[in-house]
Design an enzyme around this catalytic site. Structure first.
Site, PDB file in Angstrom:
ATOM      1  N   PHE A  30       0.802  -1.426   0.034  1.00 37.09           N
ATOM      2  CA  PHE A  30      -0.055   0.092   0.005  1.00 37.09           C
ATOM      3  C   PHE A  30       0.744   1.101   0.079  1.00 37.09           C
ATOM      4  O   PHE A  30       1.869   1.311   0.748  1.00 37.09           O
ATOM      5  CB  PHE A  30      -0.844  -0.100   1.143  1.00 37.09           C
ATOM      6  CG  PHE A  30      -2.047   1.237   1.188  1.00 37.09           C
ATOM      7  CD1 PHE A  30      -3.126   1.123   0.570  1.00 37.09           C
ATOM      8  CD2 PHE A  30      -1.625   2.259   2.080  1.00 37.09           C
ATOM      9  CE1 PHE A  30      -3.955   2.104   0.473  1.00 37.09           C
ATOM     10  CE2 PHE A  30      -2.297   3.354   2.241  1.00 37.09           C
ATOM     11  CZ  PHE A  30      -3.559   3.397   1.449  1.00 37.09           C
ATOM     12  N   SER A  98       3.594  -6.713   2.385  1.00 32.82           N
ATOM     13  CA  SER A  98       2.488  -5.752   3.335  1.00 32.82           C
ATOM     14  C   SER A  98       1.313  -6.089   2.445  1.00 32.82           C
ATOM     15  O   SER A  98       0.918  -7.221   2.662  1.00 32.82           O
ATOM     16  CB  SER A  98       3.225  -4.277   3.033  1.00 32.82           C
ATOM     17  OG  SER A  98       2.359  -3.650   4.036  1.00 32.82           O
ATOM     18  N   ASP A 195       8.830  -4.554  13.086  1.00 33.54           N
ATOM     19  CA  ASP A 195       8.065  -3.851  12.174  1.00 33.54           C
ATOM     20  C   ASP A 195       7.195  -2.642  13.005  1.00 33.54           C
ATOM     21  O   ASP A 195       6.486  -3.305  13.642  1.00 33.54           O
ATOM     22  CB  ASP A 195       7.367  -4.888  11.407  1.00 33.54           C
ATOM     23  CG  ASP A 195       6.721  -4.343  10.253  1.00 33.54           C
ATOM     24  OD1 ASP A 195       6.137  -3.285  10.264  1.00 33.54           O
ATOM     25  OD2 ASP A 195       6.577  -5.211   9.162  1.00 33.54           O
ATOM     26  N   HIS A 225       9.617  -2.538   8.135  1.00 35.98           N
ATOM     27  CA  HIS A 225       8.739  -3.094   7.524  1.00 35.98           C
ATOM     28  C   HIS A 225       9.044  -3.241   5.927  1.00 35.98           C
ATOM     29  O   HIS A 225       8.594  -4.220   5.576  1.00 35.98           O
ATOM     30  CB  HIS A 225       7.349  -2.113   7.863  1.00 35.98           C
ATOM     31  CG  HIS A 225       6.383  -2.516   6.895  1.00 35.98           C
ATOM     32  ND1 HIS A 225       5.440  -3.926   6.879  1.00 35.98           N
ATOM     33  CD2 HIS A 225       5.559  -1.967   5.703  1.00 35.98           C
ATOM     34  CE1 HIS A 225       4.675  -3.821   6.299  1.00 35.98           C
ATOM     35  NE2 HIS A 225       4.665  -2.814   5.600  1.00 35.98           N
TER      36      HIS A 225
END
Length: 254
Positions: A30, A98, A195, A225
């Protein structure tokens, strides 16, 4: 077809590397772009694989383009690219980071022909945006710096994202939670030890609910992340290569 009005940002374009008949589909997350997966893609290409990194709808142009996108468009983007790879490759592996991990799980749940998947800090149960689930404003959410441990790394992202797009991400995650138990393909589960966007508990949920009989877990000790751009990026490539070599029915092509 992407419903976009703005031109693609320089460096945010989709990428494709022609190689052998083992295809690897890489999916960014995203507010990311194919640029975030470029290092992984280039290294896999150097190992001989055919690699595709599509740009998801609404990403890598202007944040206003995200206001018109539904998460079904992201699912369709990945499905279409998977279908294209299947036309020219004997085997196709899918790797998602992700939100790309959630989309990869969705794809695997509905395509039994996938040779295997790999999930990098996949967002399924919990994400930093969770507090915005019931919010109705502001319409634009300010974004901080990408969660990358390694200093000096630049990721192409928007400085703000529409609240609508955040809600689409959360809805996608909710739907994906129900799909995890339908995934039967082999899985490589890659998780950063630290993360700040998608807690490692997401990977724990996936591991505990998969139907897959072949699941391997890998912990990244030095990355946050956006692990594909972080200290352990080479470790990710090495694990992907070994994983695919172990599964592939076409060893002579790898």
């Amino acid at each position: 077809m992407k419903r976009e009005e703005s031109s693609i940002l320089e460096g945010a374009e989709s990428r494709f590397y022609q190689g052998n008949q083992i295809g690897i589909l890489l999916c960014h997350g995203f507010n990311g772009t194919p640029q975030s997966m470029q290092f992984i893609g280039e290294r896999l290409s150097q190992l001989g694989y055919t690699v595709s990194i599509p740009r998801l709808s609404g990403h890598g142009t202007h944040y206003r383009d995200m206001e018109k996108v539904h998460y079904e468009n992201w699912k369709q983007d990945l499905q279409e690219e998977y279908d294209r790879l299947k036309e020219s490759c004997l085997e196709v592996y899918v790797v998602g980071q992700s939100m790309g991990g959630a989309l990869t799980l969705q794809l695997a749940a509905s395509n039994s022909s996938i040779s295997g998947i790999a999930l990098i800090n996949a967002a399924v149960t919990d994400v930093a945006y969770q507090t915005l689930r019931t919010e109705k404003g502001p319409m634009l959410i300010e974004e901080g710096e990408p969660d990358i441990h390694k200093p000096g790394v630049y990721e192409i992202t928007y400085s703000k994202v529409p609240l609508h797009a955040v809600h689409e991400l959360l809805d996608l995650m909710d739907e994906t939670k129900e799909k995890v138990a339908k995934v039967e393909s082999p899985v490589l589960l890659i998780t950063s030890a630290v993360d700040h966007v998608v807690p490692p508990s997401n990977s724990d949920f996936i591991y505990e609910n998969l139907r897959s009989k072949e699941v391997k877990r890998v912990t990244l000790p030095h990355s946050y992340h956006v692990a594909s751009m972080d200290y352990d990026a080479t470790m990710i490539v090495d694990n992907l290569h070994q994983y695919i070599e172990n599964l592939s029915q076409e060893p002579s092509l790898s």
